[in-house]
Design an enzyme around this catalytic site. Structure first.
Site, PDB file in Angstrom:
ATOM      1  CE  LYS A  63      66.115  44.810   8.394  1.00 16.40           C
ATOM      2  NZ  LYS A  63      67.400  45.457   8.178  1.00 16.40           N
ATOM      3  CE1 TYR A  99      69.972  47.295   5.642  1.00 16.47           C
ATOM      4  CE2 TYR A  99      71.397  45.529   5.037  1.00 16.47           C
ATOM      5  CZ  TYR A  99      70.368  45.961   5.443  1.00 16.47           C
ATOM      6  OH  TYR A  99      69.042  44.936   5.589  1.00 16.47           O
ATOM      7  CB  SER A 139      67.790  42.487   6.370  1.00 13.32           C
ATOM      8  OG  SER A 139      68.062  42.865   7.659  1.00 13.32           O
ATOM      9  CE1 TYR A 153      64.093  44.518  11.810  1.00 16.65           C
ATOM     10  CE2 TYR A 153      65.234  43.824  13.716  1.00 16.65           C
ATOM     11  CZ  TYR A 153      65.459  44.213  12.321  1.00 16.65           C
ATOM     12  OH  TYR A 153      66.409  44.536  11.664  1.00 16.65           O
ATOM     13  CB  VAL A 170      73.097  39.297   9.124  1.00 14.13           C
ATOM     14  CG1 VAL A 170      73.443  40.737   8.718  1.00 14.13           C
ATOM     15  CG2 VAL A 170      71.877  39.044   9.791  1.00 14.13           C
TER      16      VAL A 170
END
Ligand code: DON
Length: 306
Positions: A68, A242, A65, A190, A260
């Site tokens: 991102k 998050y 992530s 992605y 992760v």
């Protein structure tokens, strides 16, 4: 302060190195499950080109992530204001891969860092670049000044074979008319940019533009302008972890982005970029020991954005 970084990084590594059994590596991407979790890397990069590191800071890890942030940077370069019609910038308070909010909120994801939001950002890139995943990789290589950084295609394929949730998210977004491209193509792109792998040292270097007004210190090239850089840092602080974003803002207080693979990129604006990596994840999917390392770094340096 700066000349204390070698001692501080070594001290943090020594304090944590025999206590890395907490949490466990991500196993919903099978290729990530078998990693030795008894590893911890710490790297600090400062705008004057210095690197301070300890532990396994040279070992490449799956950035997941954290990619991102770089995808959002590319989208920012192309369409800052219009972006916010398709994705919001509110903390979600939900797991990174949750579907429920998306249904309630009619296919407009809460922020660009939950999977739903990153899938919309990836869709933006799919509409604007011929090879969008390669554009993310190229940006990362340029930022880290390392042309050898690459995807791990085994990890990308492993995630794709188990990407039922991300595919559901993409299809749900498409059903609300907020995806321009084919959902499976967007999810493939992605998963590929999530599968970029690099070391803590490369990641700390790659993050320096976020600590330096949008400019790569080594080349003086502006990737995004100062104003957009402040905004990106704000989203990292409020949404980068998050449903743990509030807890980590309290415990660490720096803009950061977790992945992760066990990596965390954190920024002290105008000062430094830091990457920590340790594969054991807590129950919310963030690196257990990486968070402890950043907590200690914050405490020992007393650096704060507040
Ligand atoms: O989409 C996924 O589930 C992964 N490619 C990335 C998730 C992730 O890294 C969440 N971060 N803590």
């Amino acid at each position: 302060m700066q000349n204390l970084y070698p001692e501080i990084t070594a001290q943090i590594y020594n304090e944590l190195k025999d206590d890395l059994h907490h949490g466990k590596p991500a196993d919903y991407i099978p290729e990530l499950a078998n990693i030795n979790q008894h590893q911890l890397g710490i790297a600090i990069a400062t705008a004057d080109g210095k690197i301070y590191s300890a532990g396994q800071a040279n070992v490449p890890f799956s950035i997941q992530s954290i990619s991102k942030v770089f995808a959002l940077t590319l989208a920012f370069q192309r369409m800052e204001k219009a972006l916010w019609l398709r994705v919001r910038k509110e903390p979600s308070g939900n797991a990174f891969n949750s579907l429920v909010q998306l249904e309630y909120e009619k296919g407009i994801p809460r922020n660009p860092f939950i999977n739903a939001g990153a899938i919309v950002i990836t869709d933006v890139l799919c509409s604007r670049f011929v090879q969008p995943e390669f554009s993310v990789l190229q940006l990362v290589r340029k930022l880290a000044q390392n042309s050898e950084i690459d995807y791990n295609m085994k990890v990308a394929k492993s995630e794709l074979l188990h990407a039922h949730r991300n595919l559901s998210i993409a299809h749900l977004i498409k059903s609300f008319g907020n995806l321009e491209n084919d959902p499976s193509q967007v999810v493939k792109t992605y998963c590929t940019h999530c599968a970029i792998q690099m070391s803590c040292i490369d990641m700390a270097k790659a993050g320096l533009y976020l600590a330096n007004h949008g400019c790569i210190p080594a080349t003086k090239e502006y990737i995004i302008d100062d104003d957009s850089t402040k905004r990106l840092n704000a989203i990292m602080l409020t949404c980068g972890a998050y449903d743990a974003a509030g807890d980590l803002a309290y415990r660490i207080g720096w803009p950061l982005k977790t992945g992760v693979g066990g990596g965390i990129l954190a920024i002290v604006p105008n000062m430094l970029s830091v990457c920590v990596w340790s594969p054991g994840l807590d129950e919310l999917g963030n690196s257990y020991s990486g968070i402890r390392a950043l907590e200690k770094l914050r405490l020992y340096t007393n650096l704060s954005v507040f």
